[in-house]
Design an enzyme around this catalytic site. Structure first.
Site, mmCIF file in Angstrom:
data_model
loop_
_atom_site.group_PDB
_atom_site.id
_atom_site.type_symbol
_atom_site.label_atom_id
_atom_site.label_comp_id
_atom_site.label_asym_id
_atom_site.label_seq_id
_atom_site.Cartn_x
_atom_site.Cartn_y
_atom_site.Cartn_z
ATOM 1 N N GLU A 1 -9.994 -2.558 4.520
ATOM 2 C CA GLU A 1 -8.840 -2.727 5.397
ATOM 3 C C GLU A 1 -9.273 -2.784 6.851
ATOM 4 O O GLU A 1 -8.743 -3.532 7.653
ATOM 5 C CB GLU A 1 -7.844 -1.587 5.199
ATOM 6 C CG GLU A 1 -6.619 -1.724 6.114
ATOM 7 C CD GLU A 1 -5.621 -0.610 5.940
ATOM 8 O OE1 GLU A 1 -5.998 0.415 5.349
ATOM 9 O OE2 GLU A 1 -4.483 -0.768 6.386
ATOM 10 N N GLN B 1 0.822 -1.209 0.000
ATOM 11 C CA GLN B 1 0.000 0.000 0.000
ATOM 12 C C GLN B 1 0.857 1.260 0.000
ATOM 13 O O GLN B 1 1.856 1.332 0.729
ATOM 14 C CB GLN B 1 -0.902 -0.003 1.236
ATOM 15 C CG GLN B 1 -1.879 1.159 1.291
ATOM 16 C CD GLN B 1 -2.781 1.103 2.508
ATOM 17 O OE1 GLN B 1 -2.723 1.951 3.384
ATOM 18 N NE2 GLN B 1 -3.629 0.083 2.576
#
Length: 400
Positions: free
Chosen positions: A246, A128
């Site tokens: 997430e 990420q």
């Protein structure tokens, strides 16, 4: 919600248990127990992913059209619970749980056809690129810039806390393509091949002794415009969608129960005088409180995932609530573990990964990993948005 398993669901659970019994080897289970990070070492996780993918079970939450098994909510819940309780390596991170849902919703058919099969097979492993030095939790203040030149974006800047970027093939990142107007309006979501020229990845060793985070530098990195997800300037909307997955797009109850079981194993070891920590009323009471918290978290997860099964997404309030609760419970378990160990928790093993060390008894290995896991779980209430940020999200949603 009916929590009783149907005969078909009970048979499904038996099938999962049989698969795990036959395929999840003792070496892999040991590597999972000795893992001090929140994700498995890639060589362990990707090898296990290959086995699960052969069975078609690697992405339980994906729709069938993209390669998912097409399971019901109950099947996904059973699968996750059984895998975690069996010490499955934690490999469903940024690739399967975060960038894949974004590709399914915002990606072009060409992007979906190219990336999703490679995510399933493990050929592509993603990290990420959200956080930046100096931005803290204010994600919209990011400065990593992408300037369009013809059919390419030229990227300059830096990303930080990029989990396993040093082992990843790709990164999904937020970049600034416009500095005018509200800061949220000039952000674009882009996919970056980490083998491109101009990329430097610097390691960050965590307080637990593990290299899992990195700072990634971009020096005139040229990325095709075709690697942009959505429209230019749509990145903030896409980022918020991804963060819901997430923070709350999966089940954590099985993992919490597995950690709770390890705590019980340590607390049940008799000392030289024959006494056991779990027989101490204060420790037993705290152990029971955590068990109740895990049960309550299960209810939160089932309620949230029901919305997903109905075609929606978790939503900001349930996602943020689960993020806070999971962090708090994991930290509670590891805090009680080091309390039970007392001075023994101060023994520090510098070798990483721990599974490379000679094998000893299961109890001794639980103790060897305890302090490092305690320190690693401190980050649970920071990454993915701090608990304070989650509380602000909940307050805004409830009172706006």
């Amino acid at each position: 919600m009916d929590l009783t398993l149907t005969p078909a669901e009970a048979a499904f659970r038996t099938e999962i248990r049989q698969f795990l019994d036959s395929e999840l080897t003792a070496d892999v289970r040991r590597a999972s127990r000795l893992n001090t990070s929140f994700l498995a070492e890639p060589e362990i996780g990707l090898a296990w992913q290959s086995k699960v993918n052969q069975r078609g079970w690697v992405a339980p939450s994906w729709p069938e059209e993209f390669g998912g098994p097409g399971w019901s909510l109950a099947q996904r819940y059973i699968f996750d619970q059984e895998c975690e309780m069996a010490d499955e390596p934690h490999f469903r991170g940024a690739s399967i749980k975060m960038i894949a849902p974004v590709l399914m919703r915002y990606g072009t058919p060409e992007q979906q056809d190219h990336y999703l099969p490679r995510i399933l097979s493990g050929e592509h492993f993603w990290s990420q690129g959200y956080s930046e030095p100096g931005s803290g939790s204010d994600l919209a203040s990011l400065k990593c810039k992408a300037v369009r030149e013809g059919d390419e974006y030229v990227i300059n800047g830096s990303k930080i806390w990029s989990t396993l970027a040093h082992r990843s093939t790709h990164m999904f990142a937020l970049v600034r393509t416009n500095s005018e107007g509200r800061k949220q309006q000039g952000i674009t979501f882009i996919l970056i091949d980490l083998s491109l020229p101009g990329i430097e990845i610097a390691p960050i060793t965590s307080i637990c002794g593990t290299h899992e985070f990195n700072q990634v530098f971009f020096d005139n990195v040229r990325v095709p415009v075709a690697e942009r997800i959505g429209e230019e300037g749509q990145g903030w909307e896409i980022a918020k969608y991804l963060l819901e997955f997430e923070r709350g797009g999966s089940f954590a109850g099985g993992l919490l129960r597995a950690m709770h079981c390890r705590l019980l194993r340590i607390a049940s070891r008799p000392a030289t005088d024959g006494t056991r920590p779990i027989d101490d009323p204060l420790i037993a009471a705290r152990f029971a409180e955590i068990a109740t918290d895990i049960d309550a978290n299960d209810m939160l997860e089932l309620s949230s995932m029901s919305k997903v099964q109905s075609g929606g997404n978790p939503g900001p309030v349930p996602s943020s609530t689960m993020k806070i609760e999971r962090s708090r419970i994991r930290q509670s378990i590891t805090e009680l573990t080091v309390t039970v160990l007392g001075p023994a928790a101060l023994e520090w093993e510098p070798q990483r990964p721990l599974y490379d060390l000679p094998e000893t008894s299961e109890a001794e290995e639980d103790i060897r990993a305890a302090a490092a896991i305690y320190f690693n779980t401190r980050s649970q209430s920071i990454f993915g948005g701090t608990n304070e940020i989650q509380l602000e999200i909940i307050a805004r949603a409830l009172f706006s």
